[in-house]
Structures are given as C-alpha cells and as structure tokens.
Scaffold this motif. Structure first.
Motif, PDB file in Angstrom:
ATOM      1  N   PRO A   1       0.817  -1.219   0.000  1.00 48.73           N
ATOM      2  CA  PRO A   1       0.000   0.000   0.000  1.00 48.73           C
ATOM      3  C   PRO A   1       0.846   1.262   0.000  1.00 48.73           C
ATOM      4  O   PRO A   1       2.078   1.207   0.017  1.00 48.73           O
ATOM      5  CB  PRO A   1      -0.803  -0.133   1.304  1.00 48.73           C
ATOM      6  N   HIS A   2       0.175   2.409  -0.027  1.00 45.66           N
ATOM      7  CA  HIS A   2       0.793   3.732   0.080  1.00 45.66           C
ATOM      8  C   HIS A   2       1.659   4.090  -1.126  1.00 45.66           C
ATOM      9  O   HIS A   2       2.540   4.945  -1.019  1.00 45.66           O
ATOM     10  CB  HIS A   2       1.641   3.850   1.353  1.00 45.66           C
ATOM     11  N   CYS A   3       1.422   3.454  -2.267  1.00 44.40           N
ATOM     12  CA  CYS A   3       2.176   3.808  -3.474  1.00 44.40           C
ATOM     13  C   CYS A   3       1.448   4.946  -4.194  1.00 44.40           C
ATOM     14  O   CYS A   3       0.324   5.306  -3.848  1.00 44.40           O
ATOM     15  CB  CYS A   3       2.322   2.595  -4.384  1.00 44.40           C
ATOM     16  N   GLU A   4       2.097   5.517  -5.216  1.00 39.37           N
ATOM     17  CA  GLU A   4       1.467   6.619  -5.945  1.00 39.37           C
ATOM     18  C   GLU A   4       1.794   6.537  -7.432  1.00 39.37           C
ATOM     19  O   GLU A   4       2.843   6.034  -7.832  1.00 39.37           O
ATOM     20  CB  GLU A   4       1.885   7.974  -5.385  1.00 39.37           C
TER      21      GLU A   4
ATOM     22  N   ARG B   1      -3.338   7.665  -5.315  1.00 38.07           N
ATOM     23  CA  ARG B   1      -2.851   6.725  -4.313  1.00 38.07           C
ATOM     24  C   ARG B   1      -3.245   5.323  -4.746  1.00 38.07           C
ATOM     25  O   ARG B   1      -4.369   5.111  -5.227  1.00 38.07           O
ATOM     26  CB  ARG B   1      -3.443   7.053  -2.947  1.00 38.07           C
TER      27      ARG B   1
ATOM     28  N   THR C   1      -2.432   0.773  -4.349  1.00 40.83           N
ATOM     29  CA  THR C   1      -1.801  -0.397  -3.733  1.00 40.83           C
ATOM     30  C   THR C   1      -1.273  -1.285  -4.847  1.00 40.83           C
ATOM     31  O   THR C   1      -2.019  -1.640  -5.773  1.00 40.83           O
ATOM     32  CB  THR C   1      -2.821  -1.177  -2.877  1.00 40.83           C
TER      33      THR C   1
ATOM     34  N   ASP D   1      -6.793   3.548  -4.777  1.00 37.76           N
ATOM     35  CA  ASP D   1      -7.509   3.548  -3.505  1.00 37.76           C
ATOM     36  C   ASP D   1      -8.952   4.013  -3.663  1.00 37.76           C
ATOM     37  O   ASP D   1      -9.829   3.611  -2.888  1.00 37.76           O
ATOM     38  CB  ASP D   1      -6.795   4.465  -2.496  1.00 37.76           C
TER      39      ASP D   1
ATOM     40  N   ALA E   1       6.910   3.806  -4.975  1.00 36.36           N
ATOM     41  CA  ALA E   1       6.738   3.470  -3.560  1.00 36.36           C
ATOM     42  C   ALA E   1       7.658   4.424  -2.818  1.00 36.36           C
ATOM     43  O   ALA E   1       8.861   4.183  -2.718  1.00 36.36           O
ATOM     44  CB  ALA E   1       7.115   2.017  -3.278  1.00 36.36           C
TER      45      ALA E   1
ATOM     46  N   HIS F   1       6.917   1.766   4.119  1.00 33.58           N
ATOM     47  CA  HIS F   1       6.253   2.556   5.145  1.00 33.58           C
ATOM     48  C   HIS F   1       6.314   4.014   4.703  1.00 33.58           C
ATOM     49  O   HIS F   1       7.388   4.517   4.354  1.00 33.58           O
ATOM     50  CB  HIS F   1       6.962   2.380   6.495  1.00 33.58           C
ATOM     51  N   PRO F   2       5.189   4.734   4.701  1.00 37.61           N
ATOM     52  CA  PRO F   2       5.198   6.112   4.181  1.00 37.61           C
ATOM     53  C   PRO F   2       6.085   7.058   4.974  1.00 37.61           C
ATOM     54  O   PRO F   2       6.467   8.115   4.477  1.00 37.61           O
ATOM     55  CB  PRO F   2       3.722   6.534   4.264  1.00 37.61           C
TER      56      PRO F   2
END
Length: 427
Positions: free
Chosen positions: A95-98, A120, A122, A139, A163, A210-211
């Motif tokens: 998660p937290h990818c862009e 955003r 995943t 998302d 990421a 982790h962001p």
C-alpha cells in the motif's frame, strides 16, 4: 521529489514519462508510436523540448527518449538525487504507493491544457504475475467509465509508479471492466533486464514500504552529516577547542592500504600474483563490498568511517565510491557500546548505536533498509571489545551479514587484535 521526475510526452498520442536523468525519459512505446522526434514538456520548464527516440521495445511497450536539452534546470536538478529503482520481492500487497501523470480527465481550459494528477494506489504483486505485469489498484475510483468506451485516464500511459522515492515501473494500460480502479504496467526489473539498460542502474529489493521511511531517512542523513562532518585534531590543544575541531573535508587525507601479505588484488593485480604498491583506500573500497581494515592507533581508521558516513549520507562521494551514494550508513562504534555496557546493537538499535539524536524510526525501518541492500555497515574498533568477547562480536556480525547478504560492510581493527582470516567466511 518523485513528482519532479514526471514529464508530459507528445508523440503520436499524448502520454507521460519519467526522468531517469535530466535528459533521459522513460515512457510507453505506444505513446511515441512512429514519431522519432516526440516533444517533451516538464511542468517546471517553459515550453517544450524535442527529443530523439533512443530505443523502443514493442513487446514491453516501452521507449527511451533523449531530450535535446536538459528538462530540468541545473539548480533544480540537485534535489532529484540518484534515482532509486526497485524490484518487488514480496507477494503481499504494497500500500501507500502513488502514480503521477497527465490523464485526459485532468485537462482544463478552452485549449485543453495539461495538468498533473496524482493517485494513491496499492501494488498487487500476485495479480498479473503470470504475464509479468505490475498491477496496481487505485484507492478510490478516479472517474466514471465513459459511454464511448474511451478511458478518462488515457494519457496516463508512461506514468511512473512510486513506492515513496522508489520507481517500481511505468503504467502501460488501464484495463476495461475494472471501473477505472485497476492500472497495469511494466515493472522496472523487466525493463532493466534489456540490453540497453543492463548495468546502467542499480536496483534494490522492495519487500515492504512505510510512508514515514523517506522523511525519517532525510532526518537521519542530516543527523549523520551534523555528527560526522567535524573531526578533532589532537596534539594542538594550545590553539583552543574551537581551532582543534576541523571540517572533515579540510582535514581528511585519503588513506593508503594493501593486503597484509603485500599483495593488492584487483583488475590489474589478481590473487596470487607478485607484490604491488599500496593503493588509495577509496580505490580499494570501490569493488570490495566487504573489507576488514587493519591499522595502528592513529592511522585514520575512525576518521575514514566518519568520512564515509557523512558523504554517503549526503550523496557526495566522487567517482570511485559513487556506488555508496544513497546508501544508509549504520555506524557501530564498538568502544562506545562496550563503555555503555549495552552489548552489541540489536537490529532496531543500529541507527542509535552511535547515539545520534534522530528520534524513533518507523517500525521495521532498519530491516527494510538492510533487506533492500541499501545499508552501509561501518563497524569501528573490533579491538575495543575485550578479547573474551570478540568471538561474540564476530558471531553478531556474521549472522547479520548472512541474514542480509546485500549489505556493504567496512570493519576496522588494530593489526594484532584478530587473526588474519577472522572474517574470511564472510568474504
């Protein structure tokens, strides 16, 4: 600064690209089409720049463009730093990818001017694995499906998937029937495996993300520079405390070293050949990811550790050691640990071993750095550990390097503290 790498590409169609260097752009082959001189626009630069197609691969739907001029001004290029490229080494969702690009839905004004959009997402490593695709799920829905069958996200082709600061791949298509939620692309490990990219860029393993990692690493790098940019020059105390604390770049002189038996192996001096003169340590460390450096007290071992930590964190090492730029230094001063009576550093305590005031790291951060192969482990002063405990220190170090084989490591020791083959099993 990942968004600073995003450009618009206008070939047979309008798409997106990602800056690998200030002039080198990676995009989709179908965006370029048959146009050998596509135009490129950077949001921070006025006007468009013509480019030349250096390479295209229809099977990967990928193309490489070389712009006629730098696409980002020199004063703005420095913050880009070295591009980090990742290869997924997990089957768990990330998660937290862009995804950042120039989709059709983000155009505005009477002339349809382009505007960046950011999504955003995943990353789903198992989805698309049979076709070796990079699959992402947004998302939130980006836009409603159109009745004419066209995608409101067209123009997103060639957009980078990040990421944090790590480039995982580029978007190639938005599959139908997924409500504009699913995006497919080509992973960077497939692109880097082609002849045109082979050995040009270093790839790291991405097992988790982790962001907060990037923000913490920036703070950690600043703390390393603040701690290790100065050195104390002993023996001239009469000048006063202020004058005996020197900037390390001013005071540092490169060490020279050689093999203990008088041989210095390397491209021109293979193992088993005749004796060779000592060489600069910068030169020797370049192609030796693991080094046990022996030197008498005052020879400069600790100063070398400080110099490496400061410059690797800053990304300012010169040509010979440029591969260390961007690595995360972990300085482990064994003398200090022994004096504190805290024992050897646990994994989550590696960044605090030198008592650098940087605060709490995101959970699992050290493991992610080591697992990705980005760690530079600097273990200073094996001889500072009492003889009875040196085997424990060796076990700690060998287990750490076995667990994370991609870790670069420099260990320093006085000449007679340990036998010559003490760490031979670890290369």
């Amino acid at each position: 600064m990942s968004t600073a790498r995003v450009v618009a590409v206008c070939g047979e169609t309008q798409g997106t690209g990602v800056l690998l260097t200030p002039r080198l752009v990676l995009t989709c082959a179908h965006v370029v089409g048959g146009d050998d001189r596509p135009m490129i626009a950077h949001p921070g630069r006025a006007g468009r720049v013509t480019s030349e197609v250096q390479w295209r691969d229809a099977s990967l739907d990928t193309a490489l463009l070389f712009a006629d001029h730098d696409l980002i001004e020199a004063e703005r290029a420095a913050p880009l730093g070295r591009l980090r490229i990742g290869a997924l080494a997990t089957t768990s969702p990330l998660p937290h990818c862009e995804i950042v690009g120039f989709p059709d839905i983000q155009r505005y004004g009477h002339d349809g001017s382009l505007e960046l959009d950011q999504y955003r997402a995943t990353v789903l490593p198992s989805a698309g694995s049979l076709r070796s695709l990079l699959v992402c799920e947004l998302d939130h829905p980006a836009a409603a499906e159109r009745h004419d069958g066209t995608s409101p996200l067209q123009g997103l082709s060639g957009s980078p998937v990040f990421a944090g600061p790590v480039l995982l791949g580029i978007v190639t298509q938005v599959p139908k029937g997924r409500g504009q939620l699913r995006v497919e692309g080509i992973p960077m490990d497939r692109i880097l495996a082609t002849d045109v990219f082979l050995d040009s860029f270093r790839s790291e393993r991405v097992t988790d993300f982790h962001p907060g990692d990037q923000r913490f690493e920036e703070r950690y790098a600043r703390a390393l520079r603040a701690r290790y940019r100065k050195t104390r020059v002993f023996g001239i105390d009469e000048l006063g405390t202020r004058e005996t604390s020197w900037d390390l770049d001013t005071a540092y002189l490169s060490l020279e070293a050689g093999r203990r038996d008088g041989l210095v192996p390397g491209p021109e001096v293979p193992f088993g050949s005749g004796p060779a003169l000592p060489r600069r340590i910068d030169d020797l460390l370049a192609d030796r990811p693991r080094t046990l450096l022996r030197g008498e007290a005052g020879a400069g071992k600790t100063t070398l550790v400080w110099w490496l930590a400061s410059h690797a964190a800053s990304g300012t090492l010169d040509a010979e050691l440029a591969d260390l730029n961007g690595l995360v230094p972990f300085v482990v001063p064994l003398r200090t640990l022994h004096a504190r009576g805290t024992g050897l550093a646990d994994l989550d305590q590696l960044h605090t071993a030198a008592q650098i005031p940087v605060g709490r790291a995101p959970d699992g951060w050290a493991d992610r750095v080591l697992a990705s192969g980005r760690a530079l482990l600097l273990v200073d002063g094996i001889d500072e550990v009492p003889p009875a405990e040196r085997e424990k220190a060796r076990t700690w170090l060998t287990e750490l390097l076995d667990l994370y084989p991609g870790t670069r490591c420099l260990t320093t020791v006085r000449p007679l503290a340990v036998e010559q083959g003490w760490l031979r099993s670890q290369g």
